[in-house]
Motif scaffolding. Structure first.
Motif, PDB file in Angstrom:
ATOM      1  N   CYS A 120      -6.004  14.203   8.594  1.00  0.00           N
ATOM      2  CA  CYS A 120      -4.757  13.433   9.225  1.00  0.00           C
ATOM      3  C   CYS A 120      -3.482  14.122   8.096  1.00  0.00           C
ATOM      4  CB  CYS A 120      -5.300  12.015   8.891  1.00  0.00           C
ATOM      5  SG  CYS A 120      -3.360  11.083   8.969  1.00  0.00           S
ATOM      6  N   HIS A 121      -2.706  14.197   8.184  1.00  0.00           N
ATOM      7  CA  HIS A 121      -1.296  14.358   7.282  1.00  0.00           C
ATOM      8  C   HIS A 121      -0.390  13.368   7.162  1.00  0.00           C
ATOM      9  CE1 HIS A 121      -2.902  18.221   9.984  1.00  0.00           C
ATOM     10  NE2 HIS A 121      -1.635  19.146   9.086  1.00  0.00           N
ATOM     11  N   TRP A 122      -0.981  12.549   7.074  1.00  0.00           N
ATOM     12  CA  TRP A 122       0.140  10.612   6.470  1.00  0.00           C
ATOM     13  C   TRP A 122      -0.674  11.851   4.786  1.00  0.00           C
ATOM     14  CZ3 TRP A 122       3.002   7.580   8.994  1.00  0.00           C
ATOM     15  CH2 TRP A 122       2.747   6.767   8.667  1.00  0.00           C
ATOM     16  N   PRO A 123       1.586  11.363   4.514  1.00  0.00           N
ATOM     17  CA  PRO A 123       1.005  11.724   2.965  1.00  0.00           C
ATOM     18  C   PRO A 123       1.604   9.932   2.446  1.00  0.00           C
ATOM     19  CG  PRO A 123       3.434  11.308   4.598  1.00  0.00           C
ATOM     20  CD  PRO A 123       2.195  12.065   5.255  1.00  0.00           C
ATOM     21  N   VAL A 124       1.003  10.179   1.041  1.00  0.00           N
ATOM     22  CA  VAL A 124       0.581   8.559   0.570  1.00  0.00           C
ATOM     23  C   VAL A 124       1.233   8.714  -0.891  1.00  0.00           C
ATOM     24  CG1 VAL A 124      -1.193   7.197  -0.583  1.00  0.00           C
ATOM     25  CG2 VAL A 124      -1.695   8.258   2.488  1.00  0.00           C
ATOM     26  N   GLY A 125       1.863   8.142  -0.750  1.00  0.00           N
ATOM     27  CA  GLY A 125       2.662   8.246  -2.328  1.00  0.00           C
ATOM     28  C   GLY A 125       3.749   8.814  -3.168  1.00  0.00           C
ATOM     29  N   ASP A 126       4.554   8.997  -3.732  1.00  0.00           N
ATOM     30  CA  ASP A 126       5.422   9.958  -4.421  1.00  0.00           C
ATOM     31  C   ASP A 126       5.279  12.134  -4.238  1.00  0.00           C
ATOM     32  OD1 ASP A 126       8.192  11.487  -5.225  1.00  0.00           O
ATOM     33  OD2 ASP A 126       7.919   9.712  -7.463  1.00  0.00           O
ATOM     34  N   PRO A 127       5.874  12.969  -4.004  1.00  0.00           N
ATOM     35  CA  PRO A 127       5.505  13.725  -3.349  1.00  0.00           C
ATOM     36  C   PRO A 127       6.166  14.704  -4.938  1.00  0.00           C
ATOM     37  CG  PRO A 127       7.199  13.358  -1.128  1.00  0.00           C
ATOM     38  CD  PRO A 127       6.425  11.895  -2.671  1.00  0.00           C
ATOM     39  N   SER A 128       6.933  13.656  -5.623  1.00  0.00           N
ATOM     40  CA  SER A 128       6.735  14.548  -6.777  1.00  0.00           C
ATOM     41  C   SER A 128       5.564  14.272  -8.209  1.00  0.00           C
ATOM     42  CB  SER A 128       7.947  13.615  -7.452  1.00  0.00           C
ATOM     43  OG  SER A 128       8.495  12.783  -7.443  1.00  0.00           O
ATOM     44  N   SER A 129       5.004  12.952  -7.966  1.00  0.00           N
ATOM     45  CA  SER A 129       3.951  12.731  -8.437  1.00  0.00           C
ATOM     46  C   SER A 129       2.696  13.159  -8.551  1.00  0.00           C
ATOM     47  CB  SER A 129       3.553  11.091  -8.186  1.00  0.00           C
ATOM     48  OG  SER A 129       2.520  10.510  -8.473  1.00  0.00           O
ATOM     49  N   PRO A 130       1.984  13.362  -9.359  1.00  0.00           N
ATOM     50  CA  PRO A 130       0.745  14.084  -9.291  1.00  0.00           C
ATOM     51  C   PRO A 130      -0.456  13.010  -8.605  1.00  0.00           C
ATOM     52  CG  PRO A 130       1.221  13.531 -12.065  1.00  0.00           C
ATOM     53  CD  PRO A 130       2.050  13.154 -11.203  1.00  0.00           C
TER      54      PRO A 130
END
Length: 170
Positions: A120-130
């Motif tokens: 699953c390619h669903w992004p979770v959270g802020d992409p700039s966050s570790p």
């Protein structure tokens, strides 16, 4: 259309009237057979200086202080035009959106480099966050998301469109 050439006499008269503080319209009327724009153009070509403003018009006027108004504005429904014969409509309350639990097990979380067609390619959270990650669950055949995230991403068209308001009875 007659072409007017600026003779030396007319140019001298223009300079005198300009220095006297006459407007371009007044100078055009005084010279005759010339337009206001022609006067302005000639003034610019001659490089005549702009006239100084009077001291009263050069200084900005002080603004009057307004008393502070502490009004609470209440928004009202907008109705335009003649509302005397308007029909009353019942308002349908939209259902609360379905909330999905966005908890993804730690063992299932993947980075961008770990994704493949079966995950699953669903992004979770802020992409700039570790702490950013992708769901990583088992993707549905031919789709980039798992069953849970596909329900969120692919909503039927009928659910997305608002139903037209139904006229009420009087």
């Amino acid at each position: 259309m007659t072409v007017l050439t600026w003779s030396d006499d007319r140019v001298e008269q223009l300079k005198k009237l300009w220095e006297a503080g006459l407007s371009a319209s007044q100078i055009a009327a005084e010279l005759g057979n010339v337009t206001r724009n022609a006067v302005i153009g000639k003034v610019h070509r001659l490089g005549l200086s702009g006239r100084a403003k009077s001291p009263s018009s050069a200084a900005p006027r002080p603004r009057k202080a307004r008393p502070a108004q502490h009004m609470m504005r209440v928004s009202r429904p907008i109705s335009r035009g003649n509302t005397a014969l308007a029909q009353a409509f019942e308002v349908e309350v939209e259902a609360e959106p379905v909330t999905y639990d966005n908890v993804v097990p730690m063992s299932q979380r993947l980075s961008l480099l770990e994704l493949n067609e079966a995950t699953c390619h669903w992004p979770v959270g802020d992409p700039s966050s570790p702490d950013f990650f992708f769901c990583g669950g088992k993707a549905l055949s031919g789709l980039p998301y798992c069953a849970q995230h596909s329900r969120v991403a692919y909503q039927p068209a009928a659910d997305r469109r608002r139903a037209p308001a139904k006229p009420g009875t009087r």
